[in-house]
Scaffold this motif. Structure first.
Motif, PDB file in Angstrom:
ATOM      1  N   ASN A  66      15.460   5.778   5.669  1.00  0.00           N
ATOM      2  CA  ASN A  66      14.490   6.614   6.383  1.00  0.00           C
ATOM      3  C   ASN A  66      13.358   6.977   5.437  1.00  0.00           C
ATOM      4  N   VAL A  67      12.131   6.805   5.893  1.00  0.00           N
ATOM      5  CA  VAL A  67      10.946   7.054   5.074  1.00  0.00           C
ATOM      6  C   VAL A  67      10.051   8.044   5.799  1.00  0.00           C
ATOM      7  N   GLU A  68       9.689   9.114   5.111  1.00  0.00           N
ATOM      8  CA  GLU A  68       8.832  10.126   5.716  1.00  0.00           C
ATOM      9  C   GLU A  68       7.367   9.850   5.372  1.00  0.00           C
ATOM     10  N   PHE A  69       6.545   9.719   6.394  1.00  0.00           N
ATOM     11  CA  PHE A  69       5.104   9.547   6.226  1.00  0.00           C
ATOM     12  C   PHE A  69       4.458  10.905   6.468  1.00  0.00           C
ATOM     13  N   THR A  70       3.858  11.462   5.425  1.00  0.00           N
ATOM     14  CA  THR A  70       3.321  12.821   5.497  1.00  0.00           C
ATOM     15  C   THR A  70       1.858  12.831   5.911  1.00  0.00           C
ATOM     16  N   THR A  71       0.998  12.357   5.023  1.00  0.00           N
ATOM     17  CA  THR A  71      -0.441  12.341   5.331  1.00  0.00           C
ATOM     18  C   THR A  71      -1.016  10.930   5.290  1.00  0.00           C
ATOM     19  N   SER A  72      -0.186   9.936   5.045  1.00  0.00           N
ATOM     20  CA  SER A  72      -0.652   8.552   4.920  1.00  0.00           C
ATOM     21  C   SER A  72      -0.008   7.680   5.980  1.00  0.00           C
ATOM     22  N   TYR A  73      -0.795   6.765   6.533  1.00  0.00           N
ATOM     23  CA  TYR A  73      -0.304   5.798   7.514  1.00  0.00           C
ATOM     24  C   TYR A  73      -0.035   4.434   6.860  1.00  0.00           C
ATOM     25  N   TYR A  74      -0.105   4.370   5.521  1.00  0.00           N
ATOM     26  CA  TYR A  74      -0.054   3.079   4.843  1.00  0.00           C
ATOM     27  C   TYR A  74       1.123   3.008   3.862  1.00  0.00           C
ATOM     28  N   PHE A  75       1.590   1.781   3.604  1.00  0.00           N
ATOM     29  CA  PHE A  75       2.649   1.579   2.608  1.00  0.00           C
ATOM     30  C   PHE A  75       2.718   0.114   2.212  1.00  0.00           C
ATOM     31  N   PHE A  76       3.334  -0.135   1.063  1.00  0.00           N
ATOM     32  CA  PHE A  76       3.712  -1.496   0.690  1.00  0.00           C
ATOM     33  C   PHE A  76       5.084  -1.449   0.024  1.00  0.00           C
ATOM     34  N   VAL A  77       5.677  -2.618  -0.200  1.00  0.00           N
ATOM     35  CA  VAL A  77       7.029  -2.740  -0.738  1.00  0.00           C
ATOM     36  C   VAL A  77       6.952  -3.267  -2.166  1.00  0.00           C
ATOM     37  N   THR A  78       7.819  -2.761  -3.028  1.00  0.00           N
ATOM     38  CA  THR A  78       7.924  -3.308  -4.382  1.00  0.00           C
ATOM     39  C   THR A  78       9.379  -3.270  -4.824  1.00  0.00           C
ATOM     40  N   THR A  79       9.762  -4.228  -5.666  1.00  0.00           N
ATOM     41  CA  THR A  79      11.142  -4.278  -6.176  1.00  0.00           C
ATOM     42  C   THR A  79      11.263  -3.654  -7.553  1.00  0.00           C
ATOM     43  N   LYS A  80      10.150  -3.155  -8.090  1.00  0.00           N
ATOM     44  CA  LYS A  80      10.198  -2.573  -9.429  1.00  0.00           C
ATOM     45  C   LYS A  80       9.050  -1.585  -9.588  1.00  0.00           C
ATOM     46  N   LEU A 133       2.487  -4.181 -11.821  1.00  0.00           N
ATOM     47  CA  LEU A 133       3.274  -4.095 -10.590  1.00  0.00           C
ATOM     48  C   LEU A 133       3.123  -5.336  -9.713  1.00  0.00           C
ATOM     49  N   LEU A 134       2.010  -6.051  -9.873  1.00  0.00           N
ATOM     50  CA  LEU A 134       1.662  -7.153  -8.972  1.00  0.00           C
ATOM     51  C   LEU A 134       2.782  -8.172  -8.753  1.00  0.00           C
ATOM     52  N   PRO A 135       3.532  -8.603  -9.793  1.00  0.00           N
ATOM     53  CA  PRO A 135       4.570  -9.629  -9.563  1.00  0.00           C
ATOM     54  C   PRO A 135       5.738  -9.140  -8.688  1.00  0.00           C
ATOM     55  N   TYR A 136       5.834  -7.821  -8.490  1.00  0.00           N
ATOM     56  CA  TYR A 136       6.974  -7.258  -7.750  1.00  0.00           C
ATOM     57  C   TYR A 136       6.553  -6.673  -6.400  1.00  0.00           C
ATOM     58  N   ARG A 137       5.284  -6.822  -6.052  1.00  0.00           N
ATOM     59  CA  ARG A 137       4.737  -6.170  -4.858  1.00  0.00           C
ATOM     60  C   ARG A 137       4.733  -7.124  -3.661  1.00  0.00           C
ATOM     61  N   TYR A 138       5.019  -6.565  -2.457  1.00  0.00           N
ATOM     62  CA  TYR A 138       5.024  -7.342  -1.215  1.00  0.00           C
ATOM     63  C   TYR A 138       4.216  -6.596  -0.154  1.00  0.00           C
ATOM     64  N   GLY A 139       3.559  -7.371   0.712  1.00  0.00           N
ATOM     65  CA  GLY A 139       2.759  -6.766   1.771  1.00  0.00           C
ATOM     66  C   GLY A 139       2.383  -7.794   2.822  1.00  0.00           C
ATOM     67  N   PRO A 140       1.365  -7.472   3.649  1.00  0.00           N
ATOM     68  CA  PRO A 140       0.942  -8.408   4.689  1.00  0.00           C
ATOM     69  C   PRO A 140       0.207  -9.604   4.103  1.00  0.00           C
ATOM     70  N   ALA A 141       0.209 -10.707   4.851  1.00  0.00           N
ATOM     71  CA  ALA A 141      -0.443 -11.929   4.375  1.00  0.00           C
ATOM     72  C   ALA A 141      -1.963 -11.831   4.447  1.00  0.00           C
TER      73      ALA A 141
END
Length: 422
Positions: A56-70, A81-89
């Motif tokens: 469960n992830v709480e979005f407080t004042t932001s509508y945006y997010f991305f995923v990272t493994t590190k 961070l770039l080698p571990y970051r995931y997002g839209p194409a």
């Protein structure tokens, strides 16, 4: 010898397990509006299915997010961070449709966008590294409501009595409906409520005047309304994911602009290149001036908008930049402008920092390539004066720049003083 060899094997295995453990993590960044590379907004937990994480992830004042493994050790190590970051194409796939897996790809240096959700609050997020997807749970509103489209200035709006209702298109985050517009001010609400305080928490407006047949960005506002000058019947389409709205009328034909303008785009209109959050007119050859209301964030200026929302080629061909990217602007600033030039590194934007947001008289002289801000406008009818000593513009009582041509009968501001045009 055997002892050292055995020790070496154990060290190698320990490092391998450490590396696996370090990769077996899944963080969400951006949901709390803290964009730091060493601090996660949430951490998803591994499920029984290898490579799949949920939480469960709480979005407080932001509508945006991305995923990272590190995470990184430093707060702004975006390269690390770039080698571990995931997002839209791409920009077309960043808007999340609830309960539907969205494509997830490794982020590249050329495209570092984030996903966008439709509503604040707590959402369950599932990240599947096997299928390379991210899924956000959520519930869409049954309807979207419009107020004011049938009201004249001064007429009362009543809670729970919308002027129009937009219905959701099945399987999408889009709402649509026919709306007859007879009033010039309106607002959009994602929920109904019994009081205006409750309603205002879900109130959105067009950031600027409505341009028919154009997808327009929305922003949250509790005390101001959208404006539309062209009355008529429209097919209105609202996108709850992207927070945009379009008033479509097949009979509409835009009048060609006879006046040249400097257009302002940026955070205030979602960086769409075919619409602007403000524009100021040319008052004499090469000179543009008028009042602009700025919010905190970045913006760019140019003399021509793009054909589409992502037409950077057209906008950049007519764009002007500061010497340094992120140049901060406030009252009485005066700086040189440069033509957009990738080869020379002139690709930057301007910035309004927190505490300096507000309305300013802006003067841009393309003959001398400079930009000036006047004193911040404290009220709608004071301190409104041209920043050019040679040109006296007329302003209406809301502070809107009417140019130098004598307007219709009424009360106006000219040269910082009230004048009556008979």
């Amino acid at each position: 010898m055997k002892k050292n060899l055995l020790k070496s094997v154990f060290v190698t295995l320990a490092l391998a397990f450490t590396a696996i453990a370090a990769q077996a993590q899944c963080y969400i960044i951006g949901n709390n509006n803290k964009w730091f590379t060493n601090e996660a907004g949430a951490e998803l937990q591994p499920t029984a299915e290898k490579g799949v994480y949920e939480g469960n992830v709480e979005f407080t004042t932001s509508y945006y997010f991305f995923v990272t493994t590190k995470l990184t050790e430093e707060p702004n190590d975006w390269d690390g961070l770039l080698p571990y970051r995931y997002g839209p194409a791409n920009i077309d796939t960043r808007d999340i449709t609830y309960n539907t897996p969205a494509q997830m790809v490794p982020t590249t240096a050329e495209f570092t966008d984030s996903y966008q959700i439709a509503d604040l609050g707590t959402h369950k997020i599932r990240v599947d590294f096997n299928a390379n997807t991210v899924t956000v749970d959520g519930t869409y509103p049954e309807h979207i409501y419009m107020f004011g489209t049938n009201k004249q200035p001064g007429e009362e709006w009543k809670p729970n009595e919308p002027s129009a209702t937009l219905n959701r298109v099945d399987g999408t985050s889009t709402y649509t409906g026919k709306v007859e517009v007879t009033g010039s001010g309106f607002a959009i609400y994602t929920k109904l409520a019994d009081t205006w305080d409750e309603l205002s928490q879900n109130r959105w407006i067009v950031n600027g005047e409505v341009v028919p047949n154009t997808e327009l960005p929305l922003k949250q506002a509790t005390d101001i309304s959208s404006t539309i000058s062209r009355m008529g019947t429209y097919q209105v389409t609202y996108n709850h994911g992207k927070k945009t709205i379009e008033f479509y009328d097949e009979t509409y034909s835009p009048e060609p602009e006879t006046t040249k303008y400097i257009y302002f785009i940026g955070n205030q209109n979602g960086w769409k290149t075919n619409v602007c959050f403000a524009k100021i007119p040319e008052t004499r050859k090469g000179v543009y001036e008028g009042n602009v209301n700025f919010e905190v964030g970045y913006f760019a200026i140019g003399t021509k908008l793009g054909v589409t929302a992502d037409d950077w080629g057209t906008f950049n061909a007519h764009r002007f930049c500061p010497y340094t990217d992120g140049e901060s602007l406030d009252a009485c600033c005066d700086l040189l402008l440069y033509n957009y030039n990738e080869g020379a590194g002139r690709t930057g934007s301007f910035q309004i920092e927190k505490g300096y947001e507000g309305e300013y008289p802006v003067y841009i002289n393309l003959n001398e390539m400079n930009l000036k801000f006047g004193y911040k406008v404290e009220t709608s009818i004071t301190n409104i004066a041209s920043t050019s000593a040679n040109v006296a513009n007329y302003y209406d009582l809301t502070g809107r720049n009417l140019g130098t041509k004598k307007p219709a009968k009424g009360l106006y501001i000219k040269g910082g003083k009230k004048v009556v045009v008979k």
